[in-house]
Design a protein around this motif. Sequence first.
Motif, PDB file in Angstrom:
ATOM      1  N   MET A  24       0.796  -1.230   0.000  1.00 16.05           N
ATOM      2  CA  MET A  24       0.000   0.000   0.000  1.00 16.05           C
ATOM      3  C   MET A  24       0.830   1.282   0.000  1.00 16.05           C
ATOM      4  N   CYS A  25       1.990   1.267   0.680  1.00 16.35           N
ATOM      5  CA  CYS A  25       2.779   2.514   0.786  1.00 16.35           C
ATOM      6  C   CYS A  25       3.197   3.071  -0.581  1.00 16.35           C
ATOM      7  N   PRO A  26       3.632   2.222  -1.541  1.00 16.44           N
ATOM      8  CA  PRO A  26       4.015   2.799  -2.837  1.00 16.44           C
ATOM      9  C   PRO A  26       2.861   3.551  -3.515  1.00 16.44           C
ATOM     10  N   LYS A  27       1.579   3.210  -3.182  1.00 13.10           N
ATOM     11  CA  LYS A  27       0.427   3.881  -3.813  1.00 13.10           C
ATOM     12  C   LYS A  27       0.014   5.137  -3.029  1.00 13.10           C
ATOM     13  N   ALA A  28       0.673   5.371  -1.852  1.00 15.13           N
ATOM     14  CA  ALA A  28       0.215   6.453  -0.969  1.00 15.13           C
ATOM     15  C   ALA A  28       1.062   7.724  -1.096  1.00 15.13           C
ATOM     16  N   GLY A  29       1.670   7.900  -2.287  1.00  9.76           N
ATOM     17  CA  GLY A  29       2.462   9.128  -2.517  1.00  9.76           C
ATOM     18  C   GLY A  29       3.668   9.222  -1.602  1.00  9.76           C
ATOM     19  N   PRO A  30       4.589   8.206  -1.639  1.00  8.52           N
ATOM     20  CA  PRO A  30       5.746   8.271  -0.733  1.00  8.52           C
ATOM     21  C   PRO A  30       6.691   9.414  -1.117  1.00  8.52           C
ATOM     22  N   VAL A  31       7.240  10.088  -0.110  1.00 10.67           N
ATOM     23  CA  VAL A  31       8.217  11.163  -0.369  1.00 10.67           C
ATOM     24  C   VAL A  31       9.442  10.949   0.512  1.00 10.67           C
ATOM     25  N   LEU A  32      10.562  11.478   0.033  1.00 10.46           N
ATOM     26  CA  LEU A  32      11.809  11.427   0.792  1.00 10.46           C
ATOM     27  C   LEU A  32      11.888  12.683   1.657  1.00 10.46           C
ATOM     28  N   MET A  33      12.277  12.527   2.916  1.00  8.19           N
ATOM     29  CA  MET A  33      12.375  13.681   3.831  1.00  8.19           C
ATOM     30  C   MET A  33      13.843  13.876   4.205  1.00  8.19           C
ATOM     31  N   GLU A  34      14.317  15.133   4.166  1.00  8.57           N
ATOM     32  CA  GLU A  34      15.719  15.376   4.531  1.00  8.57           C
ATOM     33  C   GLU A  34      15.798  16.276   5.760  1.00  8.57           C
ATOM     34  N   PRO A  35      16.883  16.135   6.553  1.00  2.44           N
ATOM     35  CA  PRO A  35      17.024  16.997   7.732  1.00  2.44           C
ATOM     36  C   PRO A  35      17.321  18.444   7.317  1.00  2.44           C
ATOM     37  N   ILE A  36      16.599  19.372   7.927  1.00  2.00           N
ATOM     38  CA  ILE A  36      16.811  20.808   7.675  1.00  2.00           C
ATOM     39  C   ILE A  36      17.467  21.396   8.918  1.00  2.00           C
ATOM     40  N   MET A  37      18.540  22.136   8.702  1.00  2.00           N
ATOM     41  CA  MET A  37      19.306  22.688   9.819  1.00  2.00           C
ATOM     42  C   MET A  37      19.007  24.179   9.981  1.00  2.00           C
ATOM     43  N   LYS A  38      18.984  24.589  11.262  1.00  4.91           N
ATOM     44  CA  LYS A  38      18.830  26.015  11.561  1.00  4.91           C
ATOM     45  C   LYS A  38      20.251  26.576  11.613  1.00  4.91           C
ATOM     46  N   VAL A  39      20.580  27.439  10.683  1.00  2.81           N
ATOM     47  CA  VAL A  39      21.954  27.953  10.566  1.00  2.81           C
ATOM     48  C   VAL A  39      21.977  29.431  10.937  1.00  2.81           C
ATOM     49  N   GLU A  40      22.959  29.826  11.743  1.00  3.55           N
ATOM     50  CA  GLU A  40      23.137  31.254  12.053  1.00  3.55           C
ATOM     51  C   GLU A  40      24.579  31.625  11.728  1.00  3.55           C
ATOM     52  N   VAL A  41      24.741  32.654  10.925  1.00  2.36           N
ATOM     53  CA  VAL A  41      26.086  33.100  10.535  1.00  2.36           C
ATOM     54  C   VAL A  41      26.280  34.522  11.033  1.00  2.36           C
ATOM     55  N   VAL A  42      27.370  34.738  11.764  1.00  5.04           N
ATOM     56  CA  VAL A  42      27.716  36.105  12.199  1.00  5.04           C
ATOM     57  C   VAL A  42      28.830  36.577  11.273  1.00  5.04           C
ATOM     58  N   THR A  43      28.537  37.627  10.477  1.00  4.43           N
ATOM     59  CA  THR A  43      29.484  38.036   9.432  1.00  4.43           C
ATOM     60  C   THR A  43      29.637  39.561   9.403  1.00  4.43           C
ATOM     61  N   PRO A  44      30.807  40.072   9.002  1.00  2.00           N
ATOM     62  CA  PRO A  44      30.931  41.521   8.809  1.00  2.00           C
ATOM     63  C   PRO A  44      29.956  41.967   7.708  1.00  2.00           C
ATOM     64  N   GLU A  45      29.489  43.192   7.833  1.00  2.43           N
ATOM     65  CA  GLU A  45      28.477  43.729   6.904  1.00  2.43           C
ATOM     66  C   GLU A  45      28.901  43.581   5.438  1.00  2.43           C
ATOM     67  N   GLU A  46      30.213  43.862   5.148  1.00  2.00           N
ATOM     68  CA  GLU A  46      30.621  43.862   3.730  1.00  2.00           C
ATOM     69  C   GLU A  46      30.584  42.472   3.096  1.00  2.00           C
ATOM     70  N   ASN A  47      30.581  41.408   3.914  1.00  2.00           N
ATOM     71  CA  ASN A  47      30.517  40.050   3.342  1.00  2.00           C
ATOM     72  C   ASN A  47      29.095  39.497   3.298  1.00  2.00           C
ATOM     73  N   MET A  48      28.121  40.295   3.761  1.00  2.00           N
ATOM     74  CA  MET A  48      26.785  39.742   3.940  1.00  2.00           C
ATOM     75  C   MET A  48      26.181  39.247   2.621  1.00  2.00           C
ATOM     76  N   GLY A  49      26.356  40.017   1.555  1.00  2.00           N
ATOM     77  CA  GLY A  49      25.801  39.626   0.254  1.00  2.00           C
ATOM     78  C   GLY A  49      26.344  38.278  -0.201  1.00  2.00           C
ATOM     79  N   ASP A  50      27.665  38.089  -0.028  1.00  2.00           N
ATOM     80  CA  ASP A  50      28.296  36.822  -0.453  1.00  2.00           C
ATOM     81  C   ASP A  50      27.777  35.656   0.390  1.00  2.00           C
ATOM     82  N   VAL A  51      27.617  35.900   1.698  1.00  2.00           N
ATOM     83  CA  VAL A  51      27.158  34.825   2.595  1.00  2.00           C
ATOM     84  C   VAL A  51      25.743  34.405   2.208  1.00  2.00           C
ATOM     85  N   ILE A  52      24.853  35.409   1.961  1.00  2.00           N
ATOM     86  CA  ILE A  52      23.464  35.089   1.606  1.00  2.00           C
ATOM     87  C   ILE A  52      23.418  34.384   0.245  1.00  2.00           C
ATOM     88  N   GLY A  53      24.221  34.879  -0.699  1.00  2.00           N
ATOM     89  CA  GLY A  53      24.270  34.246  -2.027  1.00  2.00           C
ATOM     90  C   GLY A  53      24.689  32.787  -1.917  1.00  2.00           C
TER      91      GLY A  53
END
Length: 704
Positions: free
Chosen positions: A598-627
């Motif tokens: 039954m499971c193959p007919k029930a729309g099985p999906v793969l789930m991946e771990p999502i991490m909460k990331v915090e980056v402390v960066t100087p202002e001038e590097n912020m664009g590169d970090v976000i990119g």
Amino acid sequence: MANRDLHLTRNIGIMAHIDAGKTTTSERILYYTGKTHKIGEVHDGEAVMDWMAEEQERGITITSAATTCNWTWNGKEYKINLIDTPGHVDFTAEVERSLRVLDGTIATYSAADGVQPQSETVWRQADKYNVPRIGYVNKMDRSGADFFETVKQMKTILGANPIILQIPIGAEEKFLGVVDLIKMKAILWHDETLGAEYDVEDIPADLVDEAKEYRDKLLEAASNYDDNLMELYLDGKDVPEDMIIAAIRKGTTKLECCPVCLGSSYKNKGVQPLLDYVCMFLPSPVDTPNIKGTNPDTGEEEDRKPIESEPLAALAFKIATDPFMGRLVFFRVYSGSVAAGSYVYNPRSGKRERISRLFQMNSKQEIPMDSIDAGDIGAGVGFKDIHTGDTLCDENHPIVLESMTFPDPVISVAVEPKSQADVAKLDNGLSKLAEEDPTFTVRTDEQSGQTIISGMGELHLDIILERLRREFKVECTEGKPQVNYKEAITKEVHDRQTYKKQTGGRGKFACIEVTIGPKDEDYTEGDLQFVNQVKGGNVPKEFIPSVQKGFQECLNNGVLGGFPMTGLKVTLVDGSFHPVDSDQISFELVAHQAFREMCPKAGPVLMEPIMKVEVVTPEENMGDVIGDLNKRRGMVQGMDETRSGARIVKAMVPLAEMFGYVTALRTITSGRATSSMEYDHHAPVSKGIAKAVLDDIKGHSELL
């Protein structure tokens, strides 16, 4: 220990983010309480509490170390059981299990960095176990140190109710001491005497007005916990010191406020008053509510008072492997008493265990004891079958105390020994390390036969492999890190499944009609939600648990890639049985069959771990970090500014994209940015990526 002495016992921990100075503060506490005669420094690799070779080399705390010391306050000698916990998010289990058995904790902050992401994590963990805390703003000698800003962040970020007990005299390199707002005196330390000596003087003239203002705020906050104090305060009369202390203590033990003091542990300033405040404000075992547990025989809730005359109730919160003594089990005794050579009962295993020897701990040194009594923390050897979180109790009065919950590991790596001779040593080492650390697991992959180890992050697994080399003398090679995926289904499917087998003797027969689908959002009791709707005995009652057990067993191997299945709801609607051929095994097997079909007919999906990331960066590097985070499929959630003008970027990023991130971040920002990452949740993967993952791991992805 006589019961009256329990009022003079404090079971405390030091919790904070990385580099707030927890271990440095612990070392000062050991020095001033007379436990050590030389101060050990983290940066020299000589800290007493960081006793593992890996801790000394890396300058971080990996395991929580326990020690016992004494401090005299108000003419009485207090016994302090102290646990120094790690700040690194990969070792979150160490913090979790320590907080479970503590009565109070010192929440430490760096005055230069303020409240950091990891400070939030440990604060929430302390909330979870209802642990009262006092705040200690450390590193007042550092450039950019700002005590009042840190206290403000405690309010805004943590939702705390801080009560300021001291204000600083000077800051950064001019930090000289503190004004004690309870005594209304200045405490000034002598720089040349390792901080052991200080003078108590009148408040410097330029701070008198500020001290009066904060004294007023202190009395106003304290008056919430004592009506008599409120009357004196409103009438403008003098409030006695002991009345202020009693009121703030009341608020702290009820978790309604958090007294805050300050200092610079590295410069030996502020630690003695901190010890005084531990004795003043943090609860003794007698001040905490009676420990509650469940009677395993009746299922009723029971409680135990923290006295020796009650039956034994203790919780094993940590297991360490000692090269000379074998398995060393740390436990907190909540009621009764444990004597060396006596037997205790473990309700999980249903076995009695003999404790051959007992110790009080001083980091890695053991001091032999005849008994460990109610309200105390100790360690014992001699246990054969024990896990972290097990209850130890009296066989005639069994009780199960609430254990700790640990997050599932999110990252795995395959390991194999370099030589065939090391196979047994590797197995032995891994099983001992898995026993010590509940967030570290070992399994054998059925298809490849490889040994797979899993943990909370790259650093976590690094340290495990390092310990295998050092402590168990095993050299091993490791594969590339793999993400711990899970599987889920997205649709409901209804079907009837029949299992029939005719052999020479009795046959096998079972038939079930089930609906499977995603579990309800508000269901929190595990990954399988099982609902029985069978009416009229079409499936006899004794076979229904077998259907549930069959589905439960299947959850370990999902239909897409054999990953664990999460969030399945199974509704057993109807079925039928054969009076001769039906048995429990048949109903287990028909559940396995239904899951696979039954499971193959029930729309099985793969789930991946999502991490909460915090980056402390100087202002001038912020664009590169976000990119860069966007390239890694990250979702940027917000940007804040730190007090030094740097930016904090918060994002949710799939773990699969975060391998080697620390090195990449160094390159983008020329080594000026720092990052922290912790597991947040599992989320569905897009079809294209899921196909690539399954092709890579299984060589096929036909079910997608």
